[in-house]
Design an enzyme around this catalytic site. Structure first.
Site, PDB file in Angstrom:
ATOM      1  N   ASP A 154      -0.023   5.085   0.766  1.00 32.37           N
ATOM      2  CA  ASP A 154      -0.251   6.076   1.826  1.00 32.37           C
ATOM      3  C   ASP A 154      -0.235   5.401   3.193  1.00 32.37           C
ATOM      4  OD1 ASP A 154      -0.792   8.387   0.128  1.00 32.37           O
ATOM      5  OD2 ASP A 154      -2.661   7.415  -0.407  1.00 32.37           O
ATOM      6  N   ASP A 170       0.884  -1.153   0.000  1.00 33.79           N
ATOM      7  CA  ASP A 170       0.000   0.000   0.000  1.00 33.79           C
ATOM      8  C   ASP A 170       0.935   1.219   0.000  1.00 33.79           C
ATOM      9  OD1 ASP A 170      -2.329   1.645   0.494  1.00 33.79           O
ATOM     10  OD2 ASP A 170      -1.601   1.823   2.554  1.00 33.79           O
TER      11      ASP A 170
HETATM   12  C1  BG6 Z   1      -5.723   5.992  -0.114  1.00 29.86           C
HETATM   13  C2  BG6 Z   1      -5.819   6.813   1.161  1.00 29.86           C
HETATM   14  O1  BG6 Z   1      -4.407   5.592  -0.328  1.00 29.86           O
HETATM   15  O2  BG6 Z   1      -6.171   6.744  -1.222  1.00 29.86           O
HETATM   16  C3  BG6 Z   1      -7.242   7.331   1.314  1.00 29.86           C
HETATM   17  O3  BG6 Z   1      -5.476   6.011   2.270  1.00 29.86           O
HETATM   18  C4  BG6 Z   1      -7.666   8.106   0.077  1.00 29.86           C
HETATM   19  O4  BG6 Z   1      -7.323   8.140   2.469  1.00 29.86           O
HETATM   20  C5  BG6 Z   1      -7.518   7.208  -1.150  1.00 29.86           C
HETATM   21  O5  BG6 Z   1      -9.007   8.546   0.196  1.00 29.86           O
HETATM   22  C6  BG6 Z   1      -7.883   7.917  -2.451  1.00 29.86           C
HETATM   23  O6  BG6 Z   1      -6.924   8.907  -2.705  1.00 29.86           O
HETATM   24  P1  BG6 Z   1      -6.913   9.907  -3.923  1.00 29.86           P
HETATM   25  O7  BG6 Z   1      -5.481  10.374  -3.972  1.00 29.86           O
HETATM   26  O8  BG6 Z   1      -7.308   9.148  -5.154  1.00 29.86           O
HETATM   27  O9  BG6 Z   1      -7.879  10.992  -3.602  1.00 29.86           O
HETATM   28 MG    MG Z   2      -2.721   3.172   3.579  1.00 29.97          MG
END
Ligand code: BG6
Ligand code: MG
Length: 212
Positions: free
Chosen positions: A12, A10
């Site tokens: 984030d 993963d």
């Molecule tokens: C995930 C995060 O990696 O990505 C979430 O943990 C986030 O919090 C999701 O909502 C979607 O992210 P993005 O960048 O497409 O808005």
């Molecule tokens: Mg994560």
């Protein structure tokens, strides 16, 4: 090589930390709408898609919302968020994560990203990992987000490795559920390690080297 042929990360909360940027961006939207929002609510957004995150932010919104409004607010959040991501640099990749990734690569493991984010490639380029991974499965190539296993199943497919030979590394409960649903072992890090539902609970990122 040991138990696995590939590791799917993963992004984030595992490779780097974007929580504070998500928080700032959602808080701006919530304040504008007069909706209460705090870090505890922000933590519930981990691993969840952008539109599903907005639904969580709007749980406390009084009044009706059209689909067009929701799409506009999600887009506005993303513009603020991407502006903040622009502040990220190679300094946001810790030495521990960088050296662990290098060791795994040297050990012959195939390495991939499995992230719900549509900004995954942008974030990877900001932190100097734009060309590092063998495959990237992200919010742009899936139609169902975690806890559905699609993002990890696609990552394994892109790598050409059977799910049973992949280890997923996750910081969100939804992500651990997704890995398990996809038939993959999973290592939890951060808050997710407290849930005790993963195959392994890591204290530190480099502990990965002990379990692969
Ligand atoms: C995930 C995060 O990696 O990505 C979430 O943990 C986030 O919090 C999701 O909502 C979607 O992210 P993005 O960048 O497409 O808005
Ligand atoms: Mg994560």
């Amino acid at each position: 090589m040991g138990k696995y042929e590939a590791v799917i990360f993963d992004l984030d909360g595992v490779i780097c930390h974007t929580d504070k940027y998500h928080y700032k961006a959602w808080k701006t939207i919530a304040d504008r709408l007069g909706v209460y929002f705090d870090e505890t609510i922000n933590n519930r957004l981990r691993g969840v898609s952008r539109m599903e995150s907005l639904d969580i932010v709007l749980e406390r919104y009084e009044g009706t919302v059209t689909r067009e409004e929701k799409e506009r607010w999600a887009e506005e959040k993303n513009e603020i968020y991407r502006g903040l991501l622009g502040e990220m640099s190679t300094e946001d990749l810790s030495e521990e994560v960088a050296s662990t990734l290098r060791e795994l690569r040297a050990g012959g493991y195939r390495l991939a990203i499995g992230s719900s984010s549509k900004n995954a490639k942008f974030i990877l380029s900001r932190i100097g990992l734009g060309d590092f991974f063998d495959a990237i499965s992200d919010g742009n190539n899936i139609s169902r987000s975690k806890p559905d296993p699609e993002v990890f199943v696609k990552a394994a497919e892109y790598l050409g490795i059977a799910p049973g030979n992949c280890l997923v590394v996750e910081d969100a409960q939804a992500g651990i559920q997704a890995a398990k649903a996809g038939g993959m072992d999973c290592a939890a890090i951060g808050d997710a390690a407290q849930c005790r539902i993963a195959t392994y609970d890591l204290k530190r990122f480099q502990d990965l080297l002990e379990i692969v």
